[in-house]
Design a protein around this motif. Structure first.
Motif, PDB file in Angstrom:
ATOM      1  N   HIS A  32      63.557   8.661 111.588  1.00  0.00           N
ATOM      2  CA  HIS A  32      62.149   8.978 111.353  1.00  0.00           C
ATOM      3  C   HIS A  32      61.233   8.090 112.199  1.00  0.00           C
ATOM      4  O   HIS A  32      61.678   7.146 112.847  1.00  0.00           O
ATOM      5  CB  HIS A  32      61.801   8.883 109.864  1.00  0.00           C
ATOM      6  CG  HIS A  32      61.910   7.494 109.286  1.00  0.00           C
ATOM      7  ND1 HIS A  32      61.133   6.432 109.692  1.00  0.00           N
ATOM      8  CD2 HIS A  32      62.717   6.999 108.308  1.00  0.00           C
ATOM      9  CE1 HIS A  32      61.437   5.363 109.007  1.00  0.00           C
ATOM     10  NE2 HIS A  32      62.398   5.661 108.171  1.00  0.00           N
ATOM     11  N   HIS A  33      59.950   8.406 112.177  1.00  0.00           N
ATOM     12  CA  HIS A  33      58.964   7.653 112.958  1.00  0.00           C
ATOM     13  C   HIS A  33      58.008   6.882 112.045  1.00  0.00           C
ATOM     14  O   HIS A  33      56.815   6.799 112.297  1.00  0.00           O
ATOM     15  CB  HIS A  33      58.191   8.603 113.869  1.00  0.00           C
ATOM     16  CG  HIS A  33      59.056   9.313 114.869  1.00  0.00           C
ATOM     17  ND1 HIS A  33      59.640   8.663 115.943  1.00  0.00           N
ATOM     18  CD2 HIS A  33      59.468  10.608 114.935  1.00  0.00           C
ATOM     19  CE1 HIS A  33      60.365   9.524 116.637  1.00  0.00           C
ATOM     20  NE2 HIS A  33      60.279  10.713 116.051  1.00  0.00           N
TER      21      HIS A  33
ATOM     22  N   THR B 165      59.451   3.816 103.480  1.00  0.00           N
ATOM     23  CA  THR B 165      60.483   3.506 104.460  1.00  0.00           C
ATOM     24  C   THR B 165      60.510   2.004 104.728  1.00  0.00           C
ATOM     25  O   THR B 165      59.613   1.259 104.322  1.00  0.00           O
ATOM     26  CB  THR B 165      60.207   4.232 105.779  1.00  0.00           C
ATOM     27  OG1 THR B 165      58.966   3.734 106.331  1.00  0.00           O
ATOM     28  CG2 THR B 165      60.094   5.739 105.576  1.00  0.00           C
TER      29      THR B 165
ATOM     30  N   ARG C 274      67.497   7.201 106.474  1.00  0.00           N
ATOM     31  CA  ARG C 274      67.040   7.930 107.668  1.00  0.00           C
ATOM     32  C   ARG C 274      66.232   7.028 108.610  1.00  0.00           C
ATOM     33  O   ARG C 274      65.560   7.520 109.514  1.00  0.00           O
ATOM     34  CB  ARG C 274      66.203   9.144 107.238  1.00  0.00           C
ATOM     35  CG  ARG C 274      67.033  10.267 106.632  1.00  0.00           C
ATOM     36  CD  ARG C 274      66.169  11.389 106.060  1.00  0.00           C
ATOM     37  NE  ARG C 274      65.121  11.788 106.972  1.00  0.00           N
ATOM     38  CZ  ARG C 274      65.289  12.592 108.030  1.00  0.00           C
ATOM     39  NH1 ARG C 274      66.495  13.081 108.290  1.00  0.00           N
ATOM     40  NH2 ARG C 274      64.277  12.905 108.797  1.00  0.00           N
TER      41      ARG C 274
ATOM     42  N   ASP D  92      59.131   9.071 105.977  1.00  0.00           N
ATOM     43  CA  ASP D  92      60.195  10.024 105.665  1.00  0.00           C
ATOM     44  C   ASP D  92      59.609  11.099 104.751  1.00  0.00           C
ATOM     45  O   ASP D  92      59.616  10.977 103.531  1.00  0.00           O
ATOM     46  CB  ASP D  92      61.364   9.308 104.984  1.00  0.00           C
ATOM     47  CG  ASP D  92      62.603  10.188 104.885  1.00  0.00           C
ATOM     48  OD1 ASP D  92      62.453  11.418 104.999  1.00  0.00           O
ATOM     49  OD2 ASP D  92      63.708   9.653 104.702  1.00  0.00           O
TER      50      ASP D  92
ATOM     51  N   SER E 147      60.612  14.046 104.005  1.00  0.00           N
ATOM     52  CA  SER E 147      61.552  14.738 103.116  1.00  0.00           C
ATOM     53  C   SER E 147      61.738  13.959 101.821  1.00  0.00           C
ATOM     54  O   SER E 147      61.791  14.545 100.736  1.00  0.00           O
ATOM     55  CB  SER E 147      62.897  14.942 103.813  1.00  0.00           C
ATOM     56  OG  SER E 147      63.511  13.692 104.125  1.00  0.00           O
TER      57      SER E 147
END
Length: 234
Positions: A87-88, A113, A83, A91, A93
């Motif tokens: 994402h920023h 991430t 992802r 993540d 989730s």
């Protein structure tokens, strides 16, 4: 007197915090455009070698975005952070899934991430203290705000550890396969991505059955993501 000391202490703390914020923002802005030829993790490994009395030679060579194999870019995303374009920096989730698995009795797995790993490798150290985690979050926010996604992945691929003393994709490609970073095949790239969780113990050129299986899974994920076209999302 006590009140004066308290006021001075608070003033010093405020200036120290402002100085840290200013310096960290400046460093992130500089590394947005300047090639990165070292990292705090490289320094940490060098210091460890001095302490242990086991000399280590750091191998690392900067390669710009165009000089990095699309196979490697996609393999790392497929393996580490699918992802990443969306994402920023965090993540949530994946964090929730990791916590759910832990509460169910599984071992706690990482959910970092690529942005978080870049922040850690470039600016910080490798232990798991809350201080390091807090600083990692701060630098992750900064690089997500001040760098494009391509730059984050470019820096990550140029500084991540791939063996004892081997850092960055160019050094890893030469070390394991005798090719340049832009010539890596999908199989070679997937094997490099497969050993990232434990690069000083696993080998991309002499893979165990587990690494072969993991690299095959990564190649399937690369195809499911849509191949190199997925990189256009960055």
């Amino acid at each position: 007197m006590t009140r004066d000391w308290l006021r001075r202490g608070l003033r010093f703390l405020l200036f120290a915090m402002l100085g840290f914020v200013g310096l960290s923002v400046l460093l992130v802005l500089v590394f947005r455009v300047v090639p990165v030829f070292g990292s705090m993790v490289m320094l940490e490994r060098k210091v460890e070698s001095w302490v242990s009395g086991e000399p280590i030679s750091i191998q690392q060579q900067w390669r710009p975005w165009a000089g990095l194999s699309d196979n490697a870019k996609l393999a790392v995303i497929a393996s580490e952070d699918q992802r990443f374009p969306m994402h920023h920096g965090f993540d949530f989730s994946q964090m929730q899934k990791a916590l759910d698995a832990w509460f169910s009795g599984d071992s706690l797995r990482g959910a970092s991430t690529i942005s978080q790993q870049t922040a850690k490798n470039l600016f910080l150290w490798t232990d798991r203290s809350w201080v390091r985690k807090g600083l990692e979050a701060w630098f992750t926010v900064l690089i997500e705000l001040l760098w494009p996604k391509e730059r984050i992945l470019e820096v990550y691929l140029n500084i991540v550890e791939w063996d004892r003393g081997v850092f960055g994709l160019e050094a890893a490609a030469q070390h394991y396969f005798g090719v340049s970073a832009d010539r890596l095949s999908a199989t070679q790239a997937s094997r490099l991505a497969a050993i990232l969780p434990n690069p000083r113990e696993w080998s991309a050129s002499r893979p165990s059955a587990y690494i072969v299986k993991r690299s095959q899974w990564i190649q399937r994920q690369m195809r499911q993501l849509g191949g190199s076209a997925y990189l256009e999302r960055l």
